[in-house]
Design an enzyme around this catalytic site. Sequence first.
Site, short mmCIF file in Angstrom:
data_model
loop_
_atom_site.label_atom_id
_atom_site.label_comp_id
_atom_site.label_asym_id
_atom_site.label_seq_id
_atom_site.Cartn_x
_atom_site.Cartn_y
_atom_site.Cartn_z
CE LYS A 70 -28.54 -60.90 -87.77
NZ LYS A 70 -27.12 -61.24 -87.87
N GLY A 131 -20.26 -57.20 -79.63
CA GLY A 131 -21.66 -57.04 -80.03
C GLY A 131 -22.24 -58.34 -80.56
CG LEU A 230 -17.12 -60.71 -89.06
CD1 LEU A 230 -15.90 -61.56 -88.85
CD2 LEU A 230 -17.94 -60.65 -87.78
P1 NAP Z 1 -22.88 -54.52 -82.98
O1 NAP Z 1 -23.79 -55.50 -82.34
O2 NAP Z 1 -23.25 -53.07 -83.01
O3 NAP Z 1 -21.43 -54.67 -82.26
C1 NAP Z 1 -20.33 -53.88 -82.62
C2 NAP Z 1 -19.25 -53.97 -81.56
O4 NAP Z 1 -18.18 -53.08 -81.97
C3 NAP Z 1 -19.67 -53.49 -80.17
O5 NAP Z 1 -18.91 -54.15 -79.19
C4 NAP Z 1 -19.29 -52.01 -80.24
O6 NAP Z 1 -19.07 -51.43 -78.96
C5 NAP Z 1 -17.98 -52.07 -80.97
N1 NAP Z 1 -17.66 -50.79 -81.60
C6 NAP Z 1 -18.46 -50.00 -82.35
N2 NAP Z 1 -17.80 -48.90 -82.75
C7 NAP Z 1 -16.55 -49.00 -82.23
C8 NAP Z 1 -15.40 -48.15 -82.25
N3 NAP Z 1 -15.41 -46.99 -82.94
N4 NAP Z 1 -14.28 -48.55 -81.61
C9 NAP Z 1 -14.28 -49.72 -80.92
N5 NAP Z 1 -15.33 -50.56 -80.83
C10 NAP Z 1 -16.46 -50.20 -81.48
O7 NAP Z 1 -22.63 -54.91 -84.52
P2 NAP Z 1 -22.53 -56.40 -85.12
O8 NAP Z 1 -23.85 -56.84 -85.58
O9 NAP Z 1 -21.77 -57.22 -84.14
O10 NAP Z 1 -21.65 -56.14 -86.45
C11 NAP Z 1 -20.32 -55.72 -86.35
C12 NAP Z 1 -19.63 -55.66 -87.71
O11 NAP Z 1 -19.57 -56.96 -88.30
C13 NAP Z 1 -20.34 -54.78 -88.74
O12 NAP Z 1 -19.38 -54.10 -89.49
C14 NAP Z 1 -21.08 -55.78 -89.62
O13 NAP Z 1 -21.28 -55.30 -90.93
C15 NAP Z 1 -20.09 -56.94 -89.62
N6 NAP Z 1 -20.73 -58.23 -89.88
C16 NAP Z 1 -20.35 -58.91 -91.00
C17 NAP Z 1 -20.92 -60.14 -91.27
C18 NAP Z 1 -20.49 -60.89 -92.52
O14 NAP Z 1 -21.24 -61.78 -92.95
N7 NAP Z 1 -19.34 -60.61 -93.07
C19 NAP Z 1 -21.89 -60.68 -90.41
C20 NAP Z 1 -22.24 -59.96 -89.25
C21 NAP Z 1 -21.65 -58.72 -89.01
P3 NAP Z 1 -20.28 -50.56 -78.28
O15 NAP Z 1 -21.24 -51.56 -77.75
O16 NAP Z 1 -19.57 -49.78 -77.22
O17 NAP Z 1 -20.84 -49.68 -79.38
#
Ligand code: NAP
Length: 290
Positions: A70, A131, A230
């Site tokens: 992205k 994130g 989400l």
């Molecule tokens: P990302 O960039 O990897 O960010 C994830 C965030 O969650 C980071 O701050 C990460 O912290 C934290 N995290 C990960 N594991 C954790 C845990 N066990 N306990 C506490 N915090 C934790 O991912 P993203 O792209 O933002 O996506 C996040 C979620 O949103 C995913 O499940 C994705 O499928 C969903 N999503 C859904 C849509 C939709 O259209 N519905 C769109 C976008 C995303 P660290 O940096 O320390 O790992």
Amino acid sequence: MISSKTSFIALIGNPVSHSLSPIMQNAALQYLGLDLIYIAIPCKDEDLELVLNSLKKINCKGLNITIPHKEKVFKLCSKISPIASKLKAINTLKLNSEKEWSATNTDVEGFIYPLRTLNFKKKESIVLGSGGAARSVIQGLINLNFSTISVISRNKLSLDELIKNFGSQIEIQGLLNNDDNRAQDLIEEADLIINTTPVGMKTTKNEENLLPFGENFWRSLNSKSIIYDLIYNPSPTALLKFSAKKGCMTIDGLQMLVAQGLKSLSFWTDGLEVPFHIMNDALKDYLKNK
Ligand code: NAP
């Protein structure tokens, strides 16, 4: 029917095999009767430039871009929308009349969609996680006129970065998840809490019963708060089940997924609209039979 004239739109990412976009986009393209199909193409980092340049030369009309590309696609686009520049993330590309890629990001509109009829003036919000998705969510909360945003995360580095990025636009504070007293006060008062961490997602490790930051973190939750997760698989997530039992209104990630897809489709087709239920029903049927 696919013929020798059929063009395509593709999802580029790594991995892409779990993606639901082909299901909902092909349902929408069929509804519109366009001679277009939607496919998913796995692409490694080192191949991104070659793949995007090659796709310009063949009958590809547009792309969705997902993790981990992205941010990396910026340098391969000739025109970038203000919202994609602001979020520093691109999720949709279209081949323009000069045969170059024009880019945008439809995640903010997707996030707002299920909240669009509610009034959030003077309301307080909490975002869990810092994130990529948190950026779109925060921009959405700003657009919805929330008065405050509190971001709770385990990652100090990305948390500080987020607060710095959005601090001039809204009253926003960051706290680490182990700052329990402050977190409980915020949860008690919050009007909307959004989970942007992947905790609760269906994985091969059977971790879908977990709540973000553990069950104890949620002890101050009450029916005043709307809980927006989400995650769309499983539906509902453990967090949404827990919150519904406390009397909260709940929203899962499926509507956001569909709404951002609708906006991407409209970008590729210069404004064509598809009813929300066409894509939503296709996804629900698919997930039910899986
Ligand atoms: P990302 O960039 O990897 O960010 C994830 C965030 O969650 C980071 O701050 C990460 O912290 C934290 N995290 C990960 N594991 C954790 C845990 N066990 N306990 C506490 N915090 C934790 O991912 P993203 O792209 O933002 O996506 C996040 C979620 O949103 C995913 O499940 C994705 O499928 C969903 N999503 C859904 C849509 C939709 O259209 N519905 C769109 C976008 C995303 P660290 O940096 O320390 O790992």
